[in-house]
Design an enzyme around this catalytic site. Structure first.
Site, PDB file in Angstrom:
ATOM      1  N   HIS A   1      18.260   9.066 -21.162  1.00 45.25           N
ATOM      2  CA  HIS A   1      18.846   9.528 -22.432  1.00 45.25           C
ATOM      3  C   HIS A   1      20.295   9.020 -22.533  1.00 45.25           C
ATOM      4  O   HIS A   1      21.256   9.793 -22.529  1.00 45.25           O
ATOM      5  CB  HIS A   1      18.784  11.052 -22.392  1.00 45.25           C
ATOM      6  CG  HIS A   1      19.185  11.783 -23.623  1.00 45.25           C
ATOM      7  ND1 HIS A   1      20.362  11.563 -24.308  1.00 45.25           N
ATOM      8  CD2 HIS A   1      18.544  12.771 -24.289  1.00 45.25           C
ATOM      9  CE1 HIS A   1      20.424  12.390 -25.326  1.00 45.25           C
ATOM     10  NE2 HIS A   1      19.340  13.133 -25.346  1.00 45.25           N
TER      11      HIS A   1
ATOM     12  N   GLU B   1      17.738   5.674 -26.310  1.00 45.81           N
ATOM     13  CA  GLU B   1      17.066   6.216 -25.134  1.00 45.81           C
ATOM     14  C   GLU B   1      15.746   5.489 -24.896  1.00 45.81           C
ATOM     15  O   GLU B   1      14.925   5.391 -25.797  1.00 45.81           O
ATOM     16  CB  GLU B   1      16.803   7.706 -25.361  1.00 45.81           C
ATOM     17  CG  GLU B   1      18.055   8.458 -25.787  1.00 45.81           C
ATOM     18  CD  GLU B   1      17.754   9.857 -26.330  1.00 45.81           C
ATOM     19  OE1 GLU B   1      16.823  10.499 -25.847  1.00 45.81           O
ATOM     20  OE2 GLU B   1      18.478  10.292 -27.256  1.00 45.81           O
TER      21      GLU B   1
END
Ligand code: BG6
Length: 302
Positions: free
Chosen positions: A170, A273
């Protein structure tokens, strides 16, 4: 409590990798070599900072980040695992899984032939984790710090039946001004627009951001490029073992509500991400493994 001197004795690399106590008392390893530098928290095996030598930071870490044991840290490269976003059936389980909020074990550190530093981490599931994920699963994270940042998240299924995971690196990338940035590589991709009740849409042209944005691009293994004219650089994101790409910026209102973004922090970041999210989850056969791998590099942009 980690024994930092034992960690340094076993895994410290003189002048290159030092284990120490970081903000909020969280243990970190600081890496500085001839090619780049980084800080990695042992909680979550979370890269907090990374810069190629002599160049500005590539990874964004909020100036208002909170460093609290058991809480996720705003910025860096949180590891989302074994699910992405809210849990599919149990609303009380933590968003993005538990891997990012628990301590990982250090299992290796070495200097590579080109001068980069490789760090190896393993997540041993404790009782609380097993209550959320009752499967015999081994998770490792291999991080290489150099002129590029490479991360390999490896899930091994040690169970007798197949497991299905969602995961993501992320990553919060540092940008000069999100309003000037262009993200390429997702042109023509279908995506789920979380800002519009999860409606399925199709990307026309490069992605630009001028409002809260939260999208899961589906069925894409494509590399992405973040063009940043303000910093005169392009960030290249290569990935393997990832079928979705999430693009997220909370913009003003949401970042204020979150309380750990700092004033105008949202202007200097974008999350791109590399993930396996929504329907793009991964099923791993007994004895099998899955690698979610990324490599980030920068290049000058005229
Ligand atoms: C993104 C999600 O990946 O992470 C967003 O798509 C979410 O919906 C964001 O808001 C941040 O999540 P968290 O749990 O770190 O605040």
């Amino acid at each position: 409590m980690t024994d930092l001197s034992a960690l340094n004795a076993r895994f410290g690399l003189s002048g290159q990798a030092v284990f120490k106590q970081g903000s909020g008392g969280l243990d970190v390893v600081e890496v500085a070599n001839s090619r780049g530098s980084a800080t990695v928290a042992l909680q979550g095996a979370q890269v907090l900072t990374w810069a190629p030598r002599g160049l500005p930071p590539v990874i964004w870490l909020s100036r208002a980040a909170k460093f609290v044991p058991g809480k996720s840290i705003r910025g860096g490269v949180p590891v989302c695992w074994p699910w992405f976003g809210p849990h599919a059936t149990v609303a009380t389980l933590p968003a993005h899984g538990f891997a990012r909020t628990v301590p990982w074990e250090v299992i290796g550190a070495q200097t590579l032939a080109d001068g980069a530093t490789r760090l190896d981490f393993r997540l041993v599931l404790n009782e609380a984790a097993r209550a959320q994920w009752p499967h015999a699963t081994l998770l490792e994270c291999h991080i290489t710090v150099g002129t590029a940042l490479e991360i390999d998240l490896v899930t091994r299924n040690a169970d007798r039946s197949a497991i299905t995971i969602g995961d993501a690196l992320h990553t919060y990338f540092e940008v000069s001004d999100i309003r000037q940035v262009t993200i390429r590589g997702l042109e023509g991709c279908p995506y789920l627009d979380k800002m519009d009740a999860g409606k399925r849409k199709q990307q026309a042209g490069p992605v630009t951001i001028g409002a809260e944005t939260d999208r899961i691009y589906l069925d894409t293994g494509a590399d992405c490029l973040i063009d940043d004219p303000g910093l005169k650089r392009r960030i290249r994101i290569r990935k393997r073992g990832s079928h979705s790409t999430v693009v997220w910026n909370p913009w003003i209102e949401k970042s204020v509500k979150m309380g750990d973004f700092g004033e105008d922090g949202y202007l200097n970041m974008v999350c791109v991400e590399s993930a396996n999210a929504a329907d793009d989850v991964v099923t791993i056969a007994p004895g099998g493994e899955h690698h979610l791998w990324v490599r980030y590099e920068t290049e000058p942009m005229n």
